[in-house]
Design a protein around this motif. Structure first.
Motif, PDB file in Angstrom:
ATOM      1  N   UNK A 266       0.824  -1.203   0.000  1.00  0.00           N
ATOM      2  CA  UNK A 266       0.000   0.000   0.000  1.00  0.00           C
ATOM      3  C   UNK A 266       0.864   1.262   0.000  1.00  0.00           C
ATOM      4  N   UNK A 267       2.032   1.189   0.621  1.00  0.00           N
ATOM      5  CA  UNK A 267       2.940   2.337   0.642  1.00  0.00           C
ATOM      6  C   UNK A 267       3.609   2.562  -0.708  1.00  0.00           C
ATOM      7  N   UNK A 268       3.885   1.488  -1.433  1.00  0.00           N
ATOM      8  CA  UNK A 268       4.671   1.582  -2.657  1.00  0.00           C
ATOM      9  C   UNK A 268       3.842   1.765  -3.922  1.00  0.00           C
ATOM     10  N   UNK A 269       2.586   1.361  -3.900  1.00  0.00           N
ATOM     11  CA  UNK A 269       1.803   1.305  -5.128  1.00  0.00           C
ATOM     12  C   UNK A 269       0.723   2.380  -5.157  1.00  0.00           C
ATOM     13  N   UNK A 270       0.348   2.774  -6.368  1.00  0.00           N
ATOM     14  CA  UNK A 270      -0.817   3.645  -6.496  1.00  0.00           C
ATOM     15  C   UNK A 270      -2.063   2.848  -6.106  1.00  0.00           C
ATOM     16  N   UNK A 271      -3.158   3.555  -5.880  1.00  0.00           N
ATOM     17  CA  UNK A 271      -4.350   2.907  -5.325  1.00  0.00           C
ATOM     18  C   UNK A 271      -4.882   1.789  -6.213  1.00  0.00           C
ATOM     19  N   UNK A 272      -4.963   2.024  -7.525  1.00  0.00           N
ATOM     20  CA  UNK A 272      -5.528   1.006  -8.416  1.00  0.00           C
ATOM     21  C   UNK A 272      -4.647  -0.236  -8.438  1.00  0.00           C
ATOM     22  N   UNK A 273      -3.339  -0.045  -8.609  1.00  0.00           N
ATOM     23  CA  UNK A 273      -2.437  -1.195  -8.642  1.00  0.00           C
ATOM     24  C   UNK A 273      -2.469  -1.938  -7.310  1.00  0.00           C
ATOM     25  N   UNK A 274      -2.539  -1.198  -6.212  1.00  0.00           N
ATOM     26  CA  UNK A 274      -2.599  -1.845  -4.903  1.00  0.00           C
ATOM     27  C   UNK A 274      -3.832  -2.730  -4.780  1.00  0.00           C
ATOM     28  N   UNK A 275      -4.965  -2.237  -5.223  1.00  0.00           N
ATOM     29  CA  UNK A 275      -6.185  -3.041  -5.093  1.00  0.00           C
ATOM     30  C   UNK A 275      -6.139  -4.276  -5.995  1.00  0.00           C
ATOM     31  N   UNK A 276      -5.537  -4.141  -7.168  1.00  0.00           N
ATOM     32  CA  UNK A 276      -5.359  -5.333  -8.019  1.00  0.00           C
ATOM     33  C   UNK A 276      -4.470  -6.361  -7.314  1.00  0.00           C
ATOM     34  N   UNK A 277      -3.397  -5.889  -6.737  1.00  0.00           N
ATOM     35  CA  UNK A 277      -2.475  -6.780  -6.026  1.00  0.00           C
ATOM     36  C   UNK A 277      -3.167  -7.396  -4.813  1.00  0.00           C
ATOM     37  N   UNK A 278      -3.925  -6.594  -4.089  1.00  0.00           N
ATOM     38  CA  UNK A 278      -4.602  -7.113  -2.892  1.00  0.00           C
ATOM     39  C   UNK A 278      -5.571  -8.231  -3.255  1.00  0.00           C
ATOM     40  N   UNK A 279      -6.262  -8.072  -4.366  1.00  0.00           N
ATOM     41  CA  UNK A 279      -7.163  -9.160  -4.763  1.00  0.00           C
ATOM     42  C   UNK A 279      -6.397 -10.463  -4.952  1.00  0.00           C
ATOM     43  N   UNK A 280      -5.302 -10.409  -5.689  1.00  0.00           N
ATOM     44  CA  UNK A 280      -4.575 -11.647  -6.005  1.00  0.00           C
ATOM     45  C   UNK A 280      -4.008 -12.283  -4.743  1.00  0.00           C
ATOM     46  N   UNK A 281      -3.424 -11.485  -3.877  1.00  0.00           N
ATOM     47  CA  UNK A 281      -2.837 -12.027  -2.648  1.00  0.00           C
ATOM     48  C   UNK A 281      -3.918 -12.668  -1.774  1.00  0.00           C
ATOM     49  N   UNK A 282      -5.023 -11.975  -1.585  1.00  0.00           N
ATOM     50  CA  UNK A 282      -6.069 -12.530  -0.725  1.00  0.00           C
ATOM     51  C   UNK A 282      -6.785 -13.700  -1.400  1.00  0.00           C
ATOM     52  N   UNK A 283      -6.891 -13.679  -2.718  1.00  0.00           N
ATOM     53  CA  UNK A 283      -7.534 -14.794  -3.421  1.00  0.00           C
ATOM     54  C   UNK A 283      -6.695 -16.059  -3.319  1.00  0.00           C
ATOM     55  N   UNK A 284      -5.378 -15.923  -3.439  1.00  0.00           N
ATOM     56  CA  UNK A 284      -4.512 -17.083  -3.220  1.00  0.00           C
ATOM     57  C   UNK A 284      -4.739 -17.684  -1.834  1.00  0.00           C
ATOM     58  N   UNK A 285      -4.845 -16.822  -0.845  1.00  0.00           N
ATOM     59  CA  UNK A 285      -5.083 -17.308   0.516  1.00  0.00           C
ATOM     60  C   UNK A 285      -6.447 -17.990   0.625  1.00  0.00           C
ATOM     61  N   UNK A 286      -7.453 -17.443  -0.066  1.00  0.00           N
ATOM     62  CA  UNK A 286      -8.786 -18.050  -0.023  1.00  0.00           C
ATOM     63  C   UNK A 286      -8.806 -19.421  -0.685  1.00  0.00           C
ATOM     64  N   UNK A 287      -8.077 -19.583  -1.776  1.00  0.00           N
ATOM     65  CA  UNK A 287      -8.023 -20.896  -2.428  1.00  0.00           C
ATOM     66  C   UNK A 287      -7.463 -21.944  -1.475  1.00  0.00           C
ATOM     67  N   UNK A 288      -6.354 -21.613  -0.840  1.00  0.00           N
ATOM     68  CA  UNK A 288      -5.734 -22.582   0.078  1.00  0.00           C
ATOM     69  C   UNK A 288      -6.638 -22.870   1.279  1.00  0.00           C
ATOM     70  N   UNK A 289      -7.332 -21.858   1.768  1.00  0.00           N
ATOM     71  CA  UNK A 289      -8.257 -22.068   2.880  1.00  0.00           C
ATOM     72  C   UNK A 289      -9.462 -22.904   2.441  1.00  0.00           C
ATOM     73  N   UNK A 290      -9.905 -22.723   1.200  1.00  0.00           N
ATOM     74  CA  UNK A 290     -11.021 -23.522   0.698  1.00  0.00           C
ATOM     75  C   UNK A 290     -10.652 -24.999   0.641  1.00  0.00           C
ATOM     76  N   UNK A 291      -9.449 -25.300   0.189  1.00  0.00           N
ATOM     77  CA  UNK A 291      -8.998 -26.699   0.152  1.00  0.00           C
ATOM     78  C   UNK A 291      -8.989 -27.289   1.559  1.00  0.00           C
ATOM     79  N   UNK A 292      -8.428 -26.546   2.509  1.00  0.00           N
ATOM     80  CA  UNK A 292      -8.396 -27.045   3.892  1.00  0.00           C
ATOM     81  C   UNK A 292      -9.815 -27.240   4.435  1.00  0.00           C
TER      82      UNK A 292
END
Length: 393
Positions: A266-292
């Motif tokens: 969030x400190x390094x990226x502009x708002x749009x790029x940050x939100x795109x990145x946040x989706x991917x990071x949290x989605x990866x975590x959701x996939x792994x949690x869904x499997x568990x």
């Protein structure tokens, strides 16, 4: 007429004879894990019972000729030896639907030691009951059917993962759609009542039992009939934003980041790029949690993860549309365990996890909501996790 019979009928119209063989491959639904594949992350798709069929004959002149129920007016034909000159530089000379089968032939020839002058020419007739533009990967179904057929006819001996990779190369380069490998892997590796947990970096895949029937659950698909095209539009913009974010954060791919990295991002990226990145990071975590969660508590417990995935795609990745949001919100209000859009976005389909007894209620509620909103009538149907590509006859 069923799609397999339609493929045979088209082949007979094209050649005047019966096909040498029939191959098919399924579309797919992604249970969770959207736009994580090209970021080398994790996905959890499953193959569906709707399939594309390829009726194939052998010819002795080194040419490939294809016809499709999508555009049966005229076949498209080329010499196999000319394919390297067509792809990618002259791909626009070829009708878009035909770039998929011709692109697969090109990808297989260029990725193996096969000699275009030595392998058999082919006639191919395609028909499908996978809806086009609905986010169910009709393209991967075409690629899987053609790749399986040519692998057998040309004696290439390629394993399923290699065929999936060839499909992805064809879609990226021959068609020009910047998608990841998830769709092709699901179409090649699918199994009944199971999803495929795929690491898109290593291509390691494991089968995860879904247990839907045992839990009394169905997967309802709402095809909004808002069509999308991955070779144009916002898909490429989202991919570029992810690549930009990874570069600025100093990692090879967003897969290498975790939720703990979000404050720095969030400190390094502009708002749009940050939100795109946040989706991917949290989605990866959701996939792994869904499997568990599937393994430890069963499918009824994954509803909140599906809901959170949709919110992330709507707000952070901004790939939903009003029809998808309405389908998701209405399904939840009518009793769905959880719901989310599925596929690349900008149209296509939503999925809802629904108790068997509530399927008619949820379906009717969605149709009524679309009517009240003035949207086109959606196509609402159930899907079953099914087997991957194979030869049918």
């Amino acid at each position: 007429m069923t799609a397999d019979r339609e493929a045979v009928a088209l082949f007979r119209e094209l050649t005047g004879s019966a096909p040498f063989g029939m191959w098919s491959a399924p579309g797919r639904v992604n249970l969770i894990g959207e736009h994580t594949d090209y970021n080398e992350g994790f996905v959890l798709p499953f193959a569906i019972e709707r399939r594309t069929y390829a009726a194939v004959g052998i010819r002795d002149d080194g040419r490939i000729r294809v016809v499709s129920s999508l555009d049966p007016r005229a076949p498209v034909e080329a010499a196999l030896s000319d394919l390297p000159a067509l792809f990618p530089d002259r791909r626009d000379e070829i009708a878009e639907w035909a770039r998929y089968p011709l692109g697969i032939a090109w990808a297989l020839l260029t990725s193996t030691s096969a000699d275009a002058q030595a392998v058999s020419g082919v006639d191919i007739a395609l028909a499908s009951d996978v809806p086009v533009g609905a986010g169910l990967s009709s393209s991967a179904a075409i690629e899987g059917a053609i790749a399986s057929a040519l692998n057998d006819i040309w004696g290439l001996g390629l394993r399923r993962v290699a065929l999936a990779h060839a499909g992805n190369v064809a879609e990226n380069t021959a068609v020009g759609a910047p998608t990841g490998v998830m769709d092709q892997m699901a179409s090649m590796l699918g199994e009944r009542d199971a999803a495929i947990f795929l690491d898109c970096r290593s291509l390691d895949a494991s089968v995860v039992e879904l247990g839907l029937a045992r839990a009394g659950l169905e997967l309802v698909i709402v095809d909004t009939r808002v069509q999308h095209a991955h070779s144009t539009g916002g898909y490429g913009d989202r991919r570029a934003a992810c690549e930009r974010g990874a570069q600025l954060l100093g990692v090879p791919a967003l897969r290498d980041l975790t939720i703990a990295d979000l404050p720095r991002a969030q400190l390094l990226l502009d708002d749009v790029t940050y939100r795109r990145v946040r989706h991917v990071i949290t989605e990866d975590a959701r996939v792994q949690e869904t499997v568990r969660t599937l393994q430890e508590r069963g499918p009824r417990a994954i509803g909140p993860l599906l809901d959170a995935s949709h919110a992330s795609m709507r707000d952070d990745f901004e790939i939903s549309v009003p029809e998808l949001d309405l389908a998701v919100d209405t399904a939840r209000a009518a009793g769905a365990v959880g719901a989310r859009m599925t596929g690349g976005g900008f149209g296509g389909s939503a999925l809802a996890l629904v108790d068997h007894a509530l399927v008619p209620t949820v379906s009717a509620a969605v149709e009524a909501a679309f009517l009240a909103a003035g949207f086109a009538t959606p196509h609402v149907f159930t899907v079953r996790p099914s087997e991957g590509a194979h030869r049918d006859g």
